[in-house]
Design an enzyme around this catalytic site. Sequence first.
Site, PDB file in Angstrom:
ATOM      1  N   ASP A   9       4.673  -6.293   7.248  1.00  0.00           N
ATOM      2  CA  ASP A   9       5.090  -5.233   8.175  1.00  0.00           C
ATOM      3  C   ASP A   9       6.617  -5.164   8.184  1.00  0.00           C
ATOM      4  O   ASP A   9       7.295  -6.110   7.757  1.00  0.00           O
ATOM      5  CB  ASP A   9       4.576  -5.513   9.604  1.00  0.00           C
ATOM      6  CG  ASP A   9       4.972  -4.404  10.578  1.00  0.00           C
ATOM      7  OD1 ASP A   9       4.851  -3.220  10.215  1.00  0.00           O
ATOM      8  OD2 ASP A   9       5.437  -4.716  11.694  1.00  0.00           O
ATOM      9  N   TYR A  41      11.303   0.968  10.186  1.00  0.00           N
ATOM     10  CA  TYR A  41      11.145   1.803   9.003  1.00  0.00           C
ATOM     11  C   TYR A  41      10.910   3.269   9.376  1.00  0.00           C
ATOM     12  O   TYR A  41      11.134   4.155   8.572  1.00  0.00           O
ATOM     13  CB  TYR A  41       9.912   1.356   8.199  1.00  0.00           C
ATOM     14  CG  TYR A  41      10.089   0.167   7.289  1.00  0.00           C
ATOM     15  CD1 TYR A  41      11.186  -0.681   7.391  1.00  0.00           C
ATOM     16  CD2 TYR A  41       9.144  -0.101   6.305  1.00  0.00           C
ATOM     17  CE1 TYR A  41      11.313  -1.774   6.543  1.00  0.00           C
ATOM     18  CE2 TYR A  41       9.269  -1.181   5.450  1.00  0.00           C
ATOM     19  CZ  TYR A  41      10.354  -2.026   5.570  1.00  0.00           C
ATOM     20  OH  TYR A  41      10.473  -3.088   4.730  1.00  0.00           O
ATOM     21  N   CYS A  72       1.261  -2.021   8.270  1.00  0.00           N
ATOM     22  CA  CYS A  72       2.290  -1.104   8.745  1.00  0.00           C
ATOM     23  C   CYS A  72       1.838   0.297   8.370  1.00  0.00           C
ATOM     24  O   CYS A  72       1.597   0.575   7.190  1.00  0.00           O
ATOM     25  CB  CYS A  72       3.609  -1.447   8.050  1.00  0.00           C
ATOM     26  SG  CYS A  72       4.939  -0.285   8.407  1.00  0.00           S
ATOM     27  N   THR A  74       3.496   3.107   8.628  1.00  0.00           N
ATOM     28  CA  THR A  74       4.536   3.874   7.948  1.00  0.00           C
ATOM     29  C   THR A  74       4.517   3.553   6.458  1.00  0.00           C
ATOM     30  O   THR A  74       4.571   4.444   5.608  1.00  0.00           O
ATOM     31  CB  THR A  74       5.903   3.531   8.575  1.00  0.00           C
ATOM     32  OG1 THR A  74       5.751   3.553   9.997  1.00  0.00           O
ATOM     33  CG2 THR A  74       6.960   4.505   8.162  1.00  0.00           C
ATOM     34  N   CYS A 191       0.487   2.661  15.026  1.00  0.00           N
ATOM     35  CA  CYS A 191       1.621   1.838  14.609  1.00  0.00           C
ATOM     36  C   CYS A 191       1.293   0.426  15.073  1.00  0.00           C
ATOM     37  O   CYS A 191       0.906   0.219  16.232  1.00  0.00           O
ATOM     38  CB  CYS A 191       2.912   2.315  15.265  1.00  0.00           C
ATOM     39  SG  CYS A 191       4.294   1.186  15.015  1.00  0.00           S
TER      40      CYS A 191
HETATM   41  N1  DGL Z   1       4.530  -1.412  12.445  1.00  0.00           N
HETATM   42  C1  DGL Z   1       5.035  -0.254  11.743  1.00  0.00           C
HETATM   43  C2  DGL Z   1       3.945   0.807  11.676  1.00  0.00           C
HETATM   44  O1  DGL Z   1       2.784   0.462  11.840  1.00  0.00           O
HETATM   45  C3  DGL Z   1       6.323   0.157  12.364  1.00  0.00           C
HETATM   46  C4  DGL Z   1       7.181   0.905  11.443  1.00  0.00           C
HETATM   47  C5  DGL Z   1       8.641   0.869  11.831  1.00  0.00           C
HETATM   48  O2  DGL Z   1       9.277  -0.130  11.521  1.00  0.00           O
HETATM   49  O3  DGL Z   1       9.117   1.861  12.387  1.00  0.00           O
HETATM   50  O4  DGL Z   1       4.203   1.963  11.443  1.00  0.00           O
END
Ligand code: DGL
Length: 275
Positions: A9, A41, A72, A74, A191
């Site tokens: 992640d 991210y 993750c 994203t 997320c």
């Molecule tokens: N845990 C990431 C997700 O599920 C977060 C992404 C980020 O760092 O903004 O999208």
Amino acid sequence: MDNLIGVFDSGYGGLTILRQIRQLLPQYDYLYLGDNARAPYGSHSYDIIYRYTLQAVEELFRRGCRLVILACNTASAKALRTIQQNDLPALGEYRRVLGVIRPTVEAIGPLTKTRHVGLLATAGTVNSGSYAMELHKLSPDIELTSQACPMWVPLVENYEFDSPGADYFVRKRIEGILRLDPQIDTLILGCTHYPLLMNKIIKYTPPGVRIVPQGEYVAASLRDYLKRHPEMEEALSRRGTCHYLTTESAEKFNQSAALFMHENVKAEVVDLERK
Ligand code: DGL
């Protein structure tokens, strides 16, 4: 030896997935990688997220992972397909990379009665359109309304998830999405960081609306995947261990991760940019 399960992640969010996977499949050996130094991210471009994610996957493979879960959304939305199609053949025929969007979407159909579903996620995930695309393949009758929550990941990464300041941002986004579609009866936490804000999320979600975190579904989907792929399952080592890597300070990671995982954590620092 390539026999670990890697979990990746941008930061701490993937720990919510790792915890559920280990509860369901405690026998395997896990290696977690949090790219805390470069989190969040969520608002980065496709190219950046793809490059960061590929670096992380390569590192996990180098350290003995046979299977990597992109815990993750994203990264799953923006990098998974390209890595699977373009990079995996060169990284090792027998290695695999899986994401978290498909298992989540598969669970949604039976959960909603009104067929109106809300997605709370990063801007990157929302703008990718991946959830709508995957959901409509399986349940074309469901209406999906999405809401980006740009402040939620920084609140978790900066250890503010329980602070009064978090109330403002959590309330704003939940009220916002329910205003966009008051018929929503199911809210996907799209997320992996968001379950760490669960106390606040519950506080501002009306009782008739079901909150759906992903961990349980991703874990069940991994179990099913391993049943369908005995060649992968048999190759995995099973000592029940779990190790952690972070791109930021180990001390900071250890403190936060121990709190989220309810166990002692001793992370090693890794540099994903080195040549
Ligand atoms: N845990 C990431 C997700 O599920 C977060 C992404 C980020 O760092 O903004 O999208």
